[in-house]
Scaffold this motif. Structure first.
Motif, mmCIF file in Angstrom:
data_model
loop_
_atom_site.group_PDB
_atom_site.id
_atom_site.type_symbol
_atom_site.label_atom_id
_atom_site.label_comp_id
_atom_site.label_asym_id
_atom_site.label_seq_id
_atom_site.Cartn_x
_atom_site.Cartn_y
_atom_site.Cartn_z
ATOM 1 N N THR A 310 0.846 -1.195 0.000
ATOM 2 C CA THR A 310 0.000 0.000 0.000
ATOM 3 C C THR A 310 0.883 1.247 0.000
ATOM 4 O O THR A 310 1.821 1.333 0.786
ATOM 5 C CB THR A 310 -0.913 0.025 1.251
ATOM 6 O OG1 THR A 310 -1.646 -1.199 1.303
ATOM 7 C CG2 THR A 310 -1.868 1.202 1.223
ATOM 8 N N VAL A 311 0.579 2.157 -0.889
ATOM 9 C CA VAL A 311 1.337 3.412 -0.953
ATOM 10 C C VAL A 311 0.346 4.574 -0.884
ATOM 11 O O VAL A 311 -0.679 4.558 -1.568
ATOM 12 C CB VAL A 311 2.168 3.499 -2.255
ATOM 13 C CG1 VAL A 311 2.766 4.883 -2.434
ATOM 14 C CG2 VAL A 311 3.275 2.444 -2.258
ATOM 15 N N GLY A 344 -0.488 7.944 -9.474
ATOM 16 C CA GLY A 344 -1.415 6.872 -9.074
ATOM 17 C C GLY A 344 -1.832 6.022 -10.259
ATOM 18 O O GLY A 344 -1.877 4.786 -10.168
ATOM 19 N N ALA A 345 -2.106 6.678 -11.389
ATOM 20 C CA ALA A 345 -2.529 5.949 -12.596
ATOM 21 C C ALA A 345 -1.409 5.034 -13.074
ATOM 22 O O ALA A 345 -1.646 3.878 -13.447
ATOM 23 C CB ALA A 345 -2.914 6.943 -13.685
ATOM 24 N N LEU A 346 -0.182 5.532 -13.032
ATOM 25 C CA LEU A 346 0.986 4.721 -13.416
ATOM 26 C C LEU A 346 1.110 3.495 -12.528
ATOM 27 O O LEU A 346 1.364 2.386 -13.012
ATOM 28 C CB LEU A 346 2.253 5.564 -13.246
ATOM 29 C CG LEU A 346 2.881 6.206 -14.463
ATOM 30 C CD1 LEU A 346 4.072 7.056 -14.027
ATOM 31 C CD2 LEU A 346 3.354 5.138 -15.451
ATOM 32 N N MET A 347 0.942 3.713 -11.245
ATOM 33 C CA MET A 347 1.078 2.607 -10.298
ATOM 34 C C MET A 347 0.012 1.558 -10.524
ATOM 35 O O MET A 347 0.270 0.360 -10.468
ATOM 36 C CB MET A 347 1.022 3.133 -8.866
ATOM 37 C CG MET A 347 2.283 3.874 -8.461
ATOM 38 S SD MET A 347 2.155 4.525 -6.804
ATOM 39 C CE MET A 347 1.991 2.990 -5.888
ATOM 40 N N LYS A 348 -1.209 2.018 -10.768
ATOM 41 C CA LYS A 348 -2.294 1.067 -10.973
ATOM 42 C C LYS A 348 -2.029 0.224 -12.216
ATOM 43 O O LYS A 348 -2.394 -0.944 -12.278
ATOM 44 C CB LYS A 348 -3.631 1.793 -11.086
ATOM 45 C CG LYS A 348 -4.163 2.197 -9.707
ATOM 46 C CD LYS A 348 -5.399 3.064 -9.780
ATOM 47 C CE LYS A 348 -5.747 3.587 -8.385
ATOM 48 N NZ LYS A 348 -6.666 4.741 -8.443
ATOM 49 N N ARG A 349 -1.363 0.831 -13.199
ATOM 50 C CA ARG A 349 -1.101 0.126 -14.446
ATOM 51 C C ARG A 349 0.117 -0.796 -14.333
ATOM 52 O O ARG A 349 0.079 -1.931 -14.765
ATOM 53 C CB ARG A 349 -0.856 1.174 -15.540
ATOM 54 C CG ARG A 349 -1.268 0.699 -16.924
ATOM 55 C CD ARG A 349 -1.407 1.831 -17.921
ATOM 56 N NE ARG A 349 -0.175 2.536 -18.178
ATOM 57 C CZ ARG A 349 -0.036 3.861 -18.063
ATOM 58 N NH1 ARG A 349 -1.069 4.610 -17.691
ATOM 59 N NH2 ARG A 349 1.107 4.445 -18.328
ATOM 60 N N VAL A 357 -3.520 4.720 -2.313
ATOM 61 C CA VAL A 357 -4.468 5.491 -1.498
ATOM 62 C C VAL A 357 -4.097 6.966 -1.646
ATOM 63 O O VAL A 357 -2.939 7.345 -1.453
ATOM 64 C CB VAL A 357 -4.394 5.089 -0.004
ATOM 65 C CG1 VAL A 357 -5.321 5.954 0.840
ATOM 66 C CG2 VAL A 357 -4.724 3.606 0.178
ATOM 67 N N TYR A 358 -5.067 7.784 -2.041
ATOM 68 C CA TYR A 358 -4.821 9.223 -2.131
ATOM 69 C C TYR A 358 -5.316 9.897 -0.854
ATOM 70 O O TYR A 358 -6.358 9.525 -0.324
ATOM 71 C CB TYR A 358 -5.622 9.842 -3.293
ATOM 72 C CG TYR A 358 -5.243 9.333 -4.664
ATOM 73 C CD1 TYR A 358 -4.094 9.789 -5.300
ATOM 74 C CD2 TYR A 358 -6.068 8.432 -5.338
ATOM 75 C CE1 TYR A 358 -3.771 9.347 -6.574
ATOM 76 C CE2 TYR A 358 -5.753 7.987 -6.611
ATOM 77 C CZ TYR A 358 -4.602 8.442 -7.230
ATOM 78 O OH TYR A 358 -4.279 8.009 -8.472
#
Ligand SMILES: [Zn+2]
Length: 538
Positions: A310-311, A344-349, A357-358
């Motif tokens: 988790t980041v 976040g989008a990069l990480m999800k991909r 988590v934002y």
């Protein structure tokens, strides 16, 4: 500041502490500049006093783990290749590893604030390790921090418990002991259906020992205390074919083997009694290797708890707090959010095993301390706060990465003052949470993650530099400063200042989606590298 006053501050700001209280003592020691050059060990039991050299690193005093163990006459086993030392405490097996804050006690993993180090062997942060040992082993050590005196505590009892294991052909009883019994100090005999094991010179919590439940042929357990000995008695269903009593040299256990069947069927072999050989070599290399292997297996099982799963991505400012205002009215809060969402989008991909988590994913106000609270509540393993820089001089330029620490240099100070000043947007009740806190406390809360934060920060900074090379942006490096937004985060944490919005050139490019994407990619690559290194180390 008095220690009492110092302690009073802690709940006021909701600092995550749980097991970090030990650091308070350390920090106080640091303030008064007391850094003893030697650790004096008074091992007790007639053993001689030992003095070990202490080396200091970042306010933490280290001593050789092996010499520490030897002072108490504990056996050790060093895995040179893995830089791992097994210490055989009287009733517990403790494993410490270089460059690793994880300590394994009887196959359970615990984290201490600082990593062990390596210097011709594993070096342990003694002030941090002692409380852990006192809590999770049967050993009791009294540590006088001001004088650096370590002595065997009064609470040490030589017998700490026992367990009975029923096997296919008999029973194995292990009486856990930290006393080395000499020849003739352990005797046993059968009287009226009871097997008595007499342990001369032993001490024990009799009431506790009596609670041991019978198993198999052992129907009942009783314990008697005499002036010179402890007698442990077992009521047996019938007399065994043979019995052997000996002390296991590897862990001090007194082993009682009761054999009821001569041999058993081949397919039951694994259930058979261990071969009782009282005079066997205490620690054969083979046994040690096996030991080490099983530790690895346990580590593997436990390490999952520590994986970076988790980041938290923290877009700086937001809502009524615009952050810095730059050239052409550009607002820090908008840039921070844009880059945070891209990261976040990069990480999800590309890092789908990690939950993102934002702290905010839109334009809203969030109190500083709420941000790390979110991270702690989500059990985040990494906290990344994203900001843009500002300066009175329009010539100031470049990107930099901060970790929490004492501020060094006037530039770090000005960034810190600006980022911390946003508490003015919080309501007065909230603002008082930040009062009266000094940098010592700030350091304390993050000291446990200092090394990891540093590693994360340098990887992020280095990878941003790679992505931004073509833009000729100034690499301002990794810095330290006490930022409120990171206070209380119980995980490696960094704060990225991605460029100066008061600089005309940087304000212009920071606004573009392609540049924001490059920054996000730089942070992502740094995080990826850190994750790999971190997870390899555990
Ligand atoms: Zn900011």
């Amino acid at each position: 500041m008095k220690r009492r006053d110092f302690l009073k501050l802690l709940p006021a700001i909701g600092v995550y502490l749980s097991s970090w209280q030990e650091l308070i003592g350390r920090e106080l020691q640091e303030i008064i500049g007391n850094r003893p050059q030697a650790l004096t060990i008074l091992p007790g039991s007639g053993r001689r006093e030992v003095s070990l050299p202490v080396s200091w690193d970042d306010g933490v005093g280290y001593v050789s783990a092996d010499r520490f163990a030897k002072a108490f006459d504990y056996n050790t086993y060093l895995n040179q290749q893995k830089r791992k030392l097994v210490i055989y405490f009287p009733n517990n097996k403790v494993v410490v590893s270089a460059d690793n804050p994880f300590v394994v006690i009887d196959s359970k993993i615990y984290q201490i604030p600082s990593s062990c180090t390596w210097n011709n062997g594993v070096q342990i942060p003694v002030a941090q390790l002692v409380p852990l040992l006192n809590r999770f082993t049967n050993t009791r050590l009294d540590f006088d921090k001001s004088r650096f005196y370590l002595s065997a505590g009064k609470r040490v009892l030589s017998i700490s418990g026992m367990d009975i294991n029923s096997k296919a052909n008999g029973e194995v009883i292990r009486i856990h002991s930290n006393k080395r019994f000499r020849k003739g100090e352990i005797t046993s005999d059968m009287r009226n259906g009871w097997l008595h094991v007499d342990l001369y010179g032993a001490t024990a919590d009799i009431a506790e020992l009596k609670k041991t439940r019978g198993s198999g042929h052992v129907r009942e357990v009783n314990v008697f205390e005499f002036r010179k000995l402890i007698s442990v008695a077992f009521r047996l269903s019938k007399e065994p074919l043979s019995r052997e009593v000996y002390q296991d040299q590897s862990n001090g256990d007194i082993v009682v083997v009761l054999r009821y069947k001569e041999s058993i069927a081949q397919n039951d072999k694994k259930e058979e009694l261990e071969d009782p050989r009282p005079n066997r070599k205490p620690e054969t290399e083979k046994a040690k290797e096996k030991d080490d292997l099983s530790i690895d297996k346990q580590l593997e099982r436990e390490r999952e708890r520590w994986l970076i799963d988790t980041v938290v991505i923290d877009a700086g400012h937001g809502g009524r707090d615009p952050g810095a205002i730059g050239v052409g009215g550009i607002r820090e809060k908008d840039l921070a959010l844009a880059v945070a969402l891209k990261l976040g989008a990069l990480m999800k991909r590309k890092m789908s095993d990690v939950r993102v988590v934002y702290t905010r994913s839109d334009d809203r106000f969030i109190e500083l301390r709420r941000r790390t609270q979110i991270a702690n509540e989500n059990k985040a393993k990494v906290f990344i706060s994203i900001h843009a820089n500002a300066n009175r001089s329009s010539r100031a330029s470049g990107f930099e990465t901060y970790l929490l620490g004492e501020e060094k240099g006037s530039q770090a100070r000005s960034v810190m003052e600006r980022e911390n000043s946003v508490i003015k947007f919080e309501d007065p009740g909230s603002q008082k949470h930040y009062q009266g806190i000094n940098s010592i406390l700030v350091r304390m809360t993050q000291a446990g993650f200092q090394k990891q934060s540093e590693h994360l920060a340098s990887n992020v900074q280095e990878n941003m530099a790679k992505r931004l090379r073509s833009l000729n942006m100034k690499n301002r490096g990794v810095k330290q400063a006490p930022f409120w937004v990171m206070v209380g985060a119980s995980m490696p944490s960094i704060l990225v200042e991605m460029g100066f919005i008061t600089n005309k050139h940087e304000a212009r490019i920071l606004k573009t989606a392609s540049h924001q994407q490059k920054i996000a990619e730089g942070i992502f690559s740094g995080l990826q590298r850190f994750k790999k290194d971190y997870e390899n180390a555990i």
